[in-house]
Design a protein around this motif. Structure first.
Motif, PDB file in Angstrom:
ATOM      1  N   GLN A 377       0.914  -1.303  -0.006  1.00  9.20           N
ATOM      2  CA  GLN A 377      -0.040  -0.179   0.020  1.00  9.20           C
ATOM      3  C   GLN A 377       0.821   1.321   0.042  1.00  9.20           C
ATOM      4  OE1 GLN A 377      -2.521  -0.886   3.315  1.00  9.20           O
ATOM      5  NE2 GLN A 377      -4.257  -1.368   1.868  1.00  9.20           N
ATOM      6  N   SER A 378       0.161   2.516   0.122  1.00  6.44           N
ATOM      7  CA  SER A 378       0.767   3.696  -0.118  1.00  6.44           C
ATOM      8  C   SER A 378       1.619   3.981   1.294  1.00  6.44           C
ATOM      9  CB  SER A 378      -0.141   4.705  -0.077  1.00  6.44           C
ATOM     10  OG  SER A 378      -0.778   5.110   1.030  1.00  6.44           O
ATOM     11  N   ILE A 379       2.725   4.820   0.892  1.00  7.29           N
ATOM     12  CA  ILE A 379       3.785   5.198   1.975  1.00  7.29           C
ATOM     13  C   ILE A 379       2.930   5.688   3.037  1.00  7.29           C
ATOM     14  CG2 ILE A 379       4.507   7.467   0.918  1.00  7.29           C
ATOM     15  CD1 ILE A 379       6.773   4.864   2.611  1.00  7.29           C
ATOM     16  N   GLY A 380       2.101   6.748   2.801  1.00  8.39           N
ATOM     17  CA  GLY A 380       1.058   7.383   3.797  1.00  8.39           C
ATOM     18  C   GLY A 380       0.593   6.238   4.853  1.00  8.39           C
ATOM     19  N   ARG A 381      -0.079   5.376   4.234  1.00  8.15           N
ATOM     20  CA  ARG A 381      -1.014   4.227   4.854  1.00  8.15           C
ATOM     21  C   ARG A 381       0.343   3.674   5.758  1.00  8.15           C
ATOM     22  NH1 ARG A 381      -5.830   2.577   2.066  1.00  8.15           N
ATOM     23  NH2 ARG A 381      -6.105   0.943   3.762  1.00  8.15           N
ATOM     24  N   ARG A 382       1.369   3.153   5.289  1.00 13.80           N
ATOM     25  CA  ARG A 382       2.272   2.530   6.000  1.00 13.80           C
ATOM     26  C   ARG A 382       2.904   3.006   7.111  1.00 13.80           C
ATOM     27  NH1 ARG A 382       6.490   1.077   1.749  1.00 13.80           N
ATOM     28  NH2 ARG A 382       5.348   1.959   0.084  1.00 13.80           N
ATOM     29  N   TYR A 383       2.990   4.566   7.063  1.00  9.71           N
ATOM     30  CA  TYR A 383       3.541   5.202   8.346  1.00  9.71           C
ATOM     31  C   TYR A 383       2.692   5.145   9.253  1.00  9.71           C
ATOM     32  CZ  TYR A 383       7.389   7.611   5.725  1.00  9.71           C
ATOM     33  OH  TYR A 383       8.425   8.105   5.139  1.00  9.71           O
ATOM     34  N   ARG A 384       1.373   5.256   8.824  1.00 10.72           N
ATOM     35  CA  ARG A 384      -0.073   5.220   9.837  1.00 10.72           C
ATOM     36  C   ARG A 384       0.067   3.856  10.647  1.00 10.72           C
ATOM     37  NH1 ARG A 384       0.659   9.639   9.321  1.00 10.72           N
ATOM     38  NH2 ARG A 384      -0.612  11.356   8.697  1.00 10.72           N
ATOM     39  N   ARG A 385       0.405   2.786   9.640  1.00  9.79           N
ATOM     40  CA  ARG A 385       0.342   1.516  10.378  1.00  9.79           C
ATOM     41  C   ARG A 385       1.568   1.184  11.386  1.00  9.79           C
ATOM     42  NH1 ARG A 385      -1.119  -1.328   5.555  1.00  9.79           N
ATOM     43  NH2 ARG A 385       1.099  -1.487   4.794  1.00  9.79           N
ATOM     44  N   GLN A 386       2.525   2.071  11.018  1.00 11.08           N
ATOM     45  CA  GLN A 386       3.712   1.820  12.104  1.00 11.08           C
ATOM     46  C   GLN A 386       3.515   2.683  13.367  1.00 11.08           C
ATOM     47  OE1 GLN A 386       6.000  -0.329  11.890  1.00 11.08           O
ATOM     48  NE2 GLN A 386       5.577  -1.024   9.919  1.00 11.08           N
ATOM     49  N   ASP A 387       2.837   4.129  13.201  1.00 13.94           N
ATOM     50  CA  ASP A 387       2.389   4.871  14.104  1.00 13.94           C
ATOM     51  C   ASP A 387       1.713   4.140  15.144  1.00 13.94           C
ATOM     52  OD1 ASP A 387       3.787   6.631  13.143  1.00 13.94           O
ATOM     53  OD2 ASP A 387       2.124   7.832  12.422  1.00 13.94           O
ATOM     54  N   GLU A 388       0.654   3.350  14.641  1.00 13.47           N
ATOM     55  CA  GLU A 388      -0.377   2.427  15.421  1.00 13.47           C
ATOM     56  C   GLU A 388       0.320   1.330  16.426  1.00 13.47           C
ATOM     57  OE1 GLU A 388      -5.066   1.397  14.573  1.00 13.47           O
ATOM     58  OE2 GLU A 388      -3.199   0.272  13.383  1.00 13.47           O
ATOM     59  N   VAL A 389       1.355   1.009  15.921  1.00 13.39           N
ATOM     60  CA  VAL A 389       2.063   0.043  16.747  1.00 13.39           C
ATOM     61  C   VAL A 389       3.190   0.571  17.533  1.00 13.39           C
ATOM     62  CG1 VAL A 389       1.129  -2.149  15.365  1.00 13.39           C
ATOM     63  CG2 VAL A 389       3.341  -1.139  14.848  1.00 13.39           C
ATOM     64  N   GLY A 390       3.413   1.738  17.529  1.00 17.07           N
ATOM     65  CA  GLY A 390       4.569   2.484  18.136  1.00 17.07           C
ATOM     66  C   GLY A 390       5.713   2.387  17.640  1.00 17.07           C
ATOM     67  N   THR A 391       6.047   1.998  16.514  1.00 15.18           N
ATOM     68  CA  THR A 391       7.321   1.983  15.807  1.00 15.18           C
ATOM     69  C   THR A 391       8.034   3.623  15.889  1.00 15.18           C
ATOM     70  OG1 THR A 391       6.887   0.261  14.478  1.00 15.18           O
ATOM     71  CG2 THR A 391       8.792   1.332  13.618  1.00 15.18           C
ATOM     72  N   PRO A 392       9.073   3.753  16.534  1.00 13.25           N
ATOM     73  CA  PRO A 392       9.775   5.082  16.795  1.00 13.25           C
ATOM     74  C   PRO A 392      10.188   5.665  15.338  1.00 13.25           C
ATOM     75  CG  PRO A 392      10.861   3.468  18.575  1.00 13.25           C
ATOM     76  CD  PRO A 392       9.759   2.571  17.573  1.00 13.25           C
ATOM     77  N   LEU A 393      10.894   4.912  14.528  1.00 15.64           N
ATOM     78  CA  LEU A 393      11.400   5.189  13.469  1.00 15.64           C
ATOM     79  C   LEU A 393      11.237   4.485  12.208  1.00 15.64           C
ATOM     80  CD1 LEU A 393      15.149   5.967  14.881  1.00 15.64           C
ATOM     81  CD2 LEU A 393      13.392   7.672  14.342  1.00 15.64           C
ATOM     82  N   CYS A 394      10.995   5.378  10.984  1.00 14.43           N
ATOM     83  CA  CYS A 394      10.720   4.436   9.609  1.00 14.43           C
ATOM     84  C   CYS A 394      12.005   4.976   8.965  1.00 14.43           C
ATOM     85  CB  CYS A 394       9.509   4.911   9.029  1.00 14.43           C
ATOM     86  SG  CYS A 394       7.987   4.115   9.837  1.00 14.43           S
TER      87      CYS A 394
END
Ligand code: ATP
Length: 436
Positions: A377-394
């Motif tokens: 999926q899109s990069i924006g969606r992937r940032y959101r997915r990582q935010d939702e599980v608390g990943t500090p850095l992409c």
């Protein structure tokens, strides 16, 4: 201003949707408030335990570790007072037949339907089992209701093997079992859970001072791992609520969505346990004290925390929602040492030009950090997915990376700031942002 707190349903459903925690035996309709940790939950739970172990064992020179068996000689539980004293008063509503722990009720009637309650029945909350093929009274054993007794029973072994002098401590992490009358509030009250306990042995007379030091240290541990200070408080026990073995006790409490409740208790257990085990086993559990030239029974300070309760606190405290272009951004502001994934590697798209470099970066980072890779999926969606599980850095790999500069973008979960860093300098750049 009272901050808006997240409700438990939101936490439970995020936990299930993203693979932190699942209801136990769910395909059979669930079972008795047991919970299973999923792929992200198991990482985060290990991080909670590692952070604790690092703070209380590896970074100190006066505490050593232990991993004792869950099932111990039944005489242990007789001597500790659990066979006779680990009991709760159970009352039942005469109308709706719900059961409650009497000490958790505020009034004298059923909290659901106001019906009259039965007289209390006393109920030992230790799980019983049998050891060996014959199931009779002689083979009864218990699943430990606390890890502490494994430490007391090994006190002499550890002391002799490590030649420790007072003060010193023994730390242990492991499962404990209590047949709670009313489990509930998700991970907060379960029948199978995990404890992180320290028994810290001191010279009698120095116990009050050590008690205060441990209370302070343990409180600060939660704060230094990201829990907001205003959501924590200390509650000293009144003398009439002290456990049978304790001279003093203070609870660290957290402001849960369902109210303030205990996450850790720090008790002064005096020499109660060593004295009882010494008498019951006939073994001498005293230590030679060079200062007084006498054999003494040490006093013990016990910081006793629940892994699952700490996990739940980190999850709730980190939860945040903020408005953004697409509606709401859900973000877990977890401490980098607690977050299940530390770095996510994201190619801008699945374009065949980008993927080999992105996978190469992933391979490099995996050696240093808990890293995941996502190209769906899109990069924006992937940032959101990582935010939702608390990943500090992409870390994002784009066309500029492969065509021009061999540099990537580091995107910060909390500020959403982006900086460009050469791949050759990526590991120290990430380390600095995560751990400095
Ligand atoms: P409570 O009053 O809530 O039943 P307790 O005072 O009996 O708790 P302790 O015996 O002091 O609890 O246990 C030490 C720690 O173990 C608690 O602070 C908590 O974090 C954890 N713990 C105890 N019981 C449970 C449980 N049923 N489920 C999850 N964690 C638990």
């Amino acid at each position: 201003m009272q901050e808006k707190t997240v409700d438990m349903d939101t936490i439970v459903s995020l936990s299930k949707r993203r693979g932190f925690v699942f209801p136990g035996s769910e395909i059979y309709g669930g079972f008795g408030s047991f919970w299973d940790y999923g792929p992200l939950g198991v990482e985060m739970k290990r991080n909670v335990k590692d952070a604790w172990w690092r703070a209380v064992v590896h970074r100190r020179d006066d505490v050593v570790g232990l991993d004792a068996a869950i099932i111990m000689h039944p005489a242990v539980w007789k001597a500790s007072g659990h066979v006779d004293g680990f009991i709760e008063a159970l009352v039942e509503c005469k109308v709706c037949h719900q059961r409650f722990r009497q000490d958790q009720l505020e009034g004298g009637t059923c909290p659901s339907c106001q019906g009259l309650l039965t007289e209390p029945r006393w109920f030992n909350t230790m799980f019983r089992t049998f050891v060996g093929p014959i199931q009779d009274d002689a083979s009864v054993a218990y699943l430990r209701p606390e890890t502490a007794q494994g430490i007391f029973a090994n006190f002499r072994n550890v002391q002799i093997a490590t030649r420790r002098k007072l003060p010193f401590g023994i730390a242990q992490i492991g499962k404990a079992f209590r047949n709670e009358i009313t489990p509930g509030n998700f991970l907060f009250r379960q029948r199978e859970f995990e404890q992180m306990e320290i028994e810290y042995f001191v010279r009698p007379g120095t116990d009050d001072e050590w008690h205060q030091r441990w209370i302070r240290d343990r409180f600060e541990w939660y704060v230094s791992h990201g829990v907001k200070r205003e959501n924590l408080r200390l509650r000293p026990h009144e003398s009439d609520e002290l456990a049978h073995y304790a001279k003093g006790c203070a609870d660290i409490e957290y402001r849960f969505p369902f109210g303030w409740a205990e996450i850790e208790g720090i008790a002064n257990r005096t020499d109660f346990d060593l004295r009882r085990h010494s008498t019951a086993s006939g073994q001498d559990l005293t230590m030679f004290d060079e200062q007084s030239g006498e054999h003494i029974l040490p006093y013990v300070i016990e910081p006793s925390a629940g892994v699952d309760r700490a996990f739940l606190v980190f999850l709730i405290d980190a939860y945040d929602e903020e408005p953004d272009k697409e509606g709401t951004r859900v973000v877990l502001r977890l401490h980098p040492r607690i977050a299940p994934i530390q770095v996510a590697v994201l190619p801008l798209s699945r374009n065949a030009k980008l993927v080999p470099t992105a996978r190469e970066v992933w391979g490099q980072l995996r050696e240093h950090f808990v890293t995941s890779y996502d190209d769906a999926q899109s990069i924006g969606r992937r940032y959101r997915r990582q935010d939702e599980v608390g990943t500090p850095l992409c870390v994002t790999v784009d066309f500029q990376t492969v065509e021009e500069d061999r540099a990537v973008t580091i995107r910060d979960r909390d500020t959403m700031d982006q900086v460009r860093v050469p791949i050759a300098e990526l590991v120290p750049a990430l380390r600095e942002r995560l751990f400095d």
